[in-house]
Design an enzyme around this catalytic site. Structure first.
Site, short mmCIF file in Angstrom:
data_model
loop_
_atom_site.label_atom_id
_atom_site.label_comp_id
_atom_site.label_asym_id
_atom_site.label_seq_id
_atom_site.Cartn_x
_atom_site.Cartn_y
_atom_site.Cartn_z
N ASP A 177 33.58 -31.83 58.26
CA ASP A 177 34.75 -32.65 58.59
C ASP A 177 34.33 -34.06 59.00
O ASP A 177 33.46 -34.25 59.85
CB ASP A 177 35.51 -31.98 59.74
CG ASP A 177 36.94 -32.48 59.86
OD1 ASP A 177 37.12 -33.70 60.05
OD2 ASP A 177 37.87 -31.66 59.77
N SER A 211 43.00 -34.76 59.22
CA SER A 211 42.46 -33.47 58.78
C SER A 211 43.55 -32.49 58.36
O SER A 211 43.31 -31.63 57.51
CB SER A 211 41.60 -32.87 59.89
OG SER A 211 40.42 -33.62 60.07
N GLU A 263 33.59 -24.64 58.31
CA GLU A 263 33.79 -26.03 58.71
C GLU A 263 32.80 -26.47 59.79
O GLU A 263 32.67 -25.83 60.83
CB GLU A 263 35.21 -26.24 59.25
CG GLU A 263 35.47 -27.72 59.59
CD GLU A 263 36.61 -27.95 60.59
OE1 GLU A 263 37.09 -29.09 60.64
OE2 GLU A 263 37.00 -26.99 61.29
N ASP A 317 33.00 -34.59 62.63
CA ASP A 317 34.12 -35.53 62.78
C ASP A 317 34.23 -36.04 64.22
O ASP A 317 34.37 -37.25 64.45
CB ASP A 317 35.41 -34.83 62.38
CG ASP A 317 36.64 -35.73 62.48
OD1 ASP A 317 36.71 -36.71 61.72
OD2 ASP A 317 37.52 -35.44 63.31
N HIS A 356 37.38 -36.17 54.61
CA HIS A 356 37.54 -37.63 54.69
C HIS A 356 36.30 -38.22 55.34
O HIS A 356 35.50 -37.51 55.96
CB HIS A 356 38.77 -38.01 55.53
CG HIS A 356 38.80 -37.35 56.88
ND1 HIS A 356 38.00 -37.75 57.92
CD2 HIS A 356 39.53 -36.31 57.34
CE1 HIS A 356 38.23 -36.98 58.97
NE2 HIS A 356 39.16 -36.08 58.64
#
Length: 464
Positions: A48, A98, A276, A281, A324
């Site tokens: 992430d 997200s 994940e 992130d 992203h």
């Protein structure tokens, strides 16, 4: 030479040469589509918030400090995967959050930031793990943040609000997702839920075994539905787990990934699993380079677990990507760039841990001593006073995961002088991102795709 055959061959060659590279690649896939194998299992991996700079720096650190190529980059070197660039936009912005990003993977359609698989008029798009459950497969999610967070939730549920985590915890039970592992005790524990519901007992009544630590992970019942909640909030950062004894009994992402695969791999109809690295992130939001690199390394170790299984199994599609970019970190030119970057290996803790330990009662010397202990960085007096200004209420710093207003940005700017790593922001970016796919169905991945295309790739690969 037969003139008619020559002209026919010339015309065919001319037609091929007029195709764009994208069309030519698409044509190859069309020609081969009848021979593409069927994926019995799918493992979908999301680091992430991973900008390309994060992937690059982690590989550099892995080579310079650990003496080996990262597992992800090694897949490129060995030409084992199909590689693509992906557009990550949402329905409401060129820069996604997200929830919308996971909904693109999970629901197959772009939605507004902040919602999970919900259209603008309240229409619900059936999440892909529900589709696979209906097809008879087992389904699971593992993460280093709360299991009810946006990325795992986007594969499983519909919700108008990504932050409805107490409700999402209940939805998982209703759906009977077979394996759930991550953090988020506060959403299952009756002592911390506002409605006082005991979700652990509710899950046990549905046949789940409950795991709370690494020891439980190693002593579980094979093939049984599993709920592993290993912390309140997110799991600790990898570098802090390594150096702080209080986190020693927390499993790694690779531990959870292997356990989830083992729990589902013998199911006759196969399984689907999302993995994940959620705190990649969070560390990017904090401009925390040690947290970022070490959590990306932890994700990379989970990549090896997934690909090793897929290579042995032969019927598993592995998709490795991000939802992203975030903060776009990167190394900066200079005479000492290599030496400076390698100094990150001296960091013992995350910036989050270091900055949380500072108090307003600290003197400048206390700050300087603590920073040196944590990062081997020698602060000057002005830098120490600047940092202390945040703890004396003189300055404050905002940020998505900066609840305590810690001076993350200031400290990353100080670190930049010593490690040659810079950041463009403390938030998501709209860059195109990396996709790697291994196994049956990887042929469906085109060189440039939208995030929603991966939803279709999974369905096509599994033939449902």
């Amino acid at each position: 030479m037969d003139r008619r055959k020559f002209l026919k061959g010339s015309a065919l060659l001319s037609g091929i040469l007029t195709l764009s590279p994208f069309e030519l690649f698409s044509s190859r896939n069309t020609i081969c589509s009848n021979t593409i194998g069927r994926a019995k299992n799918i493992i979908f991996m999301v680091s992430d918030g991973m900008s390309l700079g994060t992937l690059s720096m982690t590989n550099l650190y892995s080579k310079n400090i650990l003496g080996r190529e990262s597992n992800w980059m090694n897949l490129y070197h060995e030409k084992k995967v199909v590689r693509a660039l992906m557009d990550t936009a949402s329905a409401s912005s060129i820069v996604t959050d997200s929830a919308a990003a996971s909904s693109a993977f999970g629901g197959g359609i772009r939605v507004k930031n902040g919602v999970l698989n919900m259209g603008p008029n309240g229409e619900k798009h059936l999440p892909i793990w529900q589709k696979f459950k209906k097809a008879g497969k087992k389904a699971g999610c593992v993460t280093t943040v709360t299991i009810t967070h946006a990325t795992p939730a986007g594969f499983c549920v519909n919700s108008e609000k990504r932050n409805a985590e107490p409700q999402i915890a209940e939805m998982y039970a209703d759906l009977e997702i077979d394996v759930l592992m991550g953090g988020g005790d506060e959403f299952f524990n009756p002592e911390t839920r506002e409605d006082k519901k005991d979700l652990y007992t509710a899950y046990q009544k549905k046949g789940y075994q409950i795991l709370k630590n690494n020891a439980d992970l190693k002593n579980l019942k094979p093939g049984t539905k599993t709920l592993g909640i290993f912390s309140t909030g997110a799991l600790p950062y990898s570098i802090d787990r390594t150096h702080l004894s209080e986190f020693k009994n927390t499993p790694t992402l690779a531990d959870m990934a292997k356990t989830a695969i083992d729990q589902m791999k013998d199911h006759a109809n196969g399984f689907v699993l999302q993995i994940e690295g959620g705190k990649v992130d969070w560390s990017a939001h904090a401009n925390d380079v040690a947290a970022l690199i070490h959590d990306q390394i932890a994700f990379d170790e989970a990549v090896k677990v997934a690909v090793d299984f897929a290579e042995k199994d032969g019927n598993t599609l592995v998709i490795i990507t991000t939802d992203h970019g975030n903060a776009n970190p990167g190394t900066i030119y200079g005479n000492d760039a290599t030496k400076n970057f390698n100094s990150i290996s001296d960091y013992k803790y995350t910036n989050e841990y270091i900055l949380n330990k500072i108090h307003k009662e600290y003197s400048s010397k206390d700050v300087k001593d603590w920073i040196y202990e944590g990062n081997k960085i020698v602060l000057n007096d002005d830098e120490a006073r600047q940092i202390l200004g945040f703890y004396n209420g003189l300055e404050k710093e905002e940020g998505l995961y900066n609840y305590k207003k810690l001076p993350f940005k200031l400290y990353s700017e100080i670190q930049k002088k010593h490690n040659s790593v810079g950041w463009i922001s403390m938030d998501h970016s709209g860059d195109y991102v990396e996709v790697a796919a291994y196994g049956p169905g990887s042929e469906y991945v085109q060189p440039f795709i939208k995030n929603t295309d991966l939803h279709d790739v999974m369905l096509k690969a599994s033939h449902i």
